[in-house]
Enzyme design. Sequence first.
Site, PDB file in Angstrom:
ATOM      1  N   ASN A   6     -10.771 -50.520 -21.564  1.00 57.96           N
ATOM      2  CA  ASN A   6     -11.345 -50.536 -19.743  1.00 57.96           C
ATOM      3  C   ASN A   6     -10.869 -50.032 -19.065  1.00 57.96           C
ATOM      4  O   ASN A   6     -10.394 -50.078 -18.419  1.00 57.96           O
ATOM      5  CB  ASN A   6     -11.677 -52.004 -20.090  1.00 57.96           C
ATOM      6  CG  ASN A   6     -12.769 -52.501 -18.835  1.00 57.96           C
ATOM      7  OD1 ASN A   6     -13.085 -51.448 -18.078  1.00 57.96           O
ATOM      8  ND2 ASN A   6     -12.790 -53.975 -18.017  1.00 57.96           N
ATOM      9  N   LEU A   7     -11.946 -48.824 -18.907  1.00 58.64           N
ATOM     10  CA  LEU A   7     -11.225 -47.316 -17.454  1.00 58.64           C
ATOM     11  C   LEU A   7     -11.269 -48.138 -16.332  1.00 58.64           C
ATOM     12  O   LEU A   7     -11.479 -48.113 -15.205  1.00 58.64           O
ATOM     13  CB  LEU A   7     -12.360 -46.354 -17.677  1.00 58.64           C
ATOM     14  CG  LEU A   7     -11.271 -45.773 -19.116  1.00 58.64           C
ATOM     15  CD1 LEU A   7     -12.533 -44.143 -18.685  1.00 58.64           C
ATOM     16  CD2 LEU A   7     -10.142 -45.242 -18.862  1.00 58.64           C
ATOM     17  N   HIS A  85     -16.405 -60.154 -17.059  1.00 60.84           N
ATOM     18  CA  HIS A  85     -15.215 -59.698 -17.039  1.00 60.84           C
ATOM     19  C   HIS A  85     -14.827 -60.140 -16.570  1.00 60.84           C
ATOM     20  O   HIS A  85     -15.499 -60.877 -15.092  1.00 60.84           O
ATOM     21  CB  HIS A  85     -14.771 -58.502 -16.954  1.00 60.84           C
ATOM     22  CG  HIS A  85     -13.608 -57.835 -16.901  1.00 60.84           C
ATOM     23  ND1 HIS A  85     -12.577 -57.434 -16.057  1.00 60.84           N
ATOM     24  CD2 HIS A  85     -12.444 -57.155 -17.929  1.00 60.84           C
ATOM     25  CE1 HIS A  85     -11.319 -57.402 -16.439  1.00 60.84           C
ATOM     26  NE2 HIS A  85     -11.463 -57.039 -17.736  1.00 60.84           N
ATOM     27  N   GLU A 133      -8.462 -63.560 -21.467  1.00 58.43           N
ATOM     28  CA  GLU A 133      -7.755 -62.383 -20.261  1.00 58.43           C
ATOM     29  C   GLU A 133      -6.881 -63.189 -19.480  1.00 58.43           C
ATOM     30  O   GLU A 133      -7.932 -63.733 -18.546  1.00 58.43           O
ATOM     31  CB  GLU A 133      -8.409 -61.364 -19.899  1.00 58.43           C
ATOM     32  CG  GLU A 133      -8.729 -60.225 -20.795  1.00 58.43           C
ATOM     33  CD  GLU A 133      -8.802 -58.931 -20.332  1.00 58.43           C
ATOM     34  OE1 GLU A 133      -8.083 -58.464 -20.095  1.00 58.43           O
ATOM     35  OE2 GLU A 133      -9.781 -58.893 -19.333  1.00 58.43           O
ATOM     36  N   GLY A 173      -2.246 -57.017 -19.609  1.00 59.41           N
ATOM     37  CA  GLY A 173      -0.616 -56.717 -19.226  1.00 59.41           C
ATOM     38  C   GLY A 173      -0.547 -56.083 -21.210  1.00 59.41           C
ATOM     39  O   GLY A 173       0.481 -55.570 -20.924  1.00 59.41           O
ATOM     40  N   ALA A 194      -6.897 -51.653 -19.917  1.00 58.21           N
ATOM     41  CA  ALA A 194      -7.023 -50.760 -19.265  1.00 58.21           C
ATOM     42  C   ALA A 194      -5.355 -49.896 -18.848  1.00 58.21           C
ATOM     43  O   ALA A 194      -5.787 -49.044 -18.831  1.00 58.21           O
ATOM     44  CB  ALA A 194      -7.411 -51.026 -18.011  1.00 58.21           C
ATOM     45  N   SER A 195      -4.702 -50.650 -17.709  1.00 50.78           N
ATOM     46  CA  SER A 195      -3.938 -49.719 -17.458  1.00 50.78           C
ATOM     47  C   SER A 195      -2.877 -49.367 -17.649  1.00 50.78           C
ATOM     48  O   SER A 195      -2.489 -47.998 -17.649  1.00 50.78           O
ATOM     49  CB  SER A 195      -3.376 -51.166 -15.935  1.00 50.78           C
ATOM     50  OG  SER A 195      -2.739 -52.199 -16.342  1.00 50.78           O
TER      51      SER A 195
END
Length: 215
Positions: A6-7, A85, A133, A173, A194-195
């Site tokens: 997920n950007l 989300h 999440e 994470g 994502a990150s």
Amino acid sequence: MFVLVNLKAYPCDPIEVATAAADVSDDSDVRIAVAPQAAQIDAVADTGVETWAQHVSPNEHGSHTGSTLAEAVADAGAVGTLLNHSENRLKLADIDASLDAADRADLETIVCANNPNQIGAAAALGPDAVAVEPPELIGTGTPVSQADPDIVTGAVDAASRVDGDVDVLCGAGISSGEDLVSASDLGATGVLLASGVAKADDPRAALEDLVEPLN
Ligand SMILES: O=C(CO)COP(=O)(O)O
């Protein structure tokens, strides 16, 4: 395992990530998809990577300014969509209507939720998959599988009690191959992240590291 990157609204190059994801997926047995900003779905899908939307509106065509129609993201090349989300929470009725919209456009669906109770409720709406999440772990680099494994096993139990056909993913994470293996050991069939990729100096290396133990 299914890996959905997920950007979000990170200032990364979506084409660089998409191209790397397509290559790493091709070179491994791992299904990898990318969910860019809606305006970038077209360009990302052109790379050949499996492309998802981050959200679709509950609306049909009509007077709905600012909507992201399921039909529009499908026309642009998306094959699935995230819904609800943690950073884009929806009312229950809107999740339900967005699932209908996704069905009309033949999009695969993943409904996100914070915890096992919400996962049970989300599974009852009939998506293809749910994703647990915990919001407090998102973006921390501390994987949910390590910080709170019971949330993942609880989500798997909750979903299977409601509908055994609904897949369960986990996220928050997650950044390494070890995290992916732990998620699978806990019963998840995929991960959202994502990150770990979108903020990586080298997204291709991050993706290669992620799938390495599965090859
Ligand atoms: O929200 C997430 C994926 O949808 C998880 O984000 P991080 O991978 O940055 O923790």
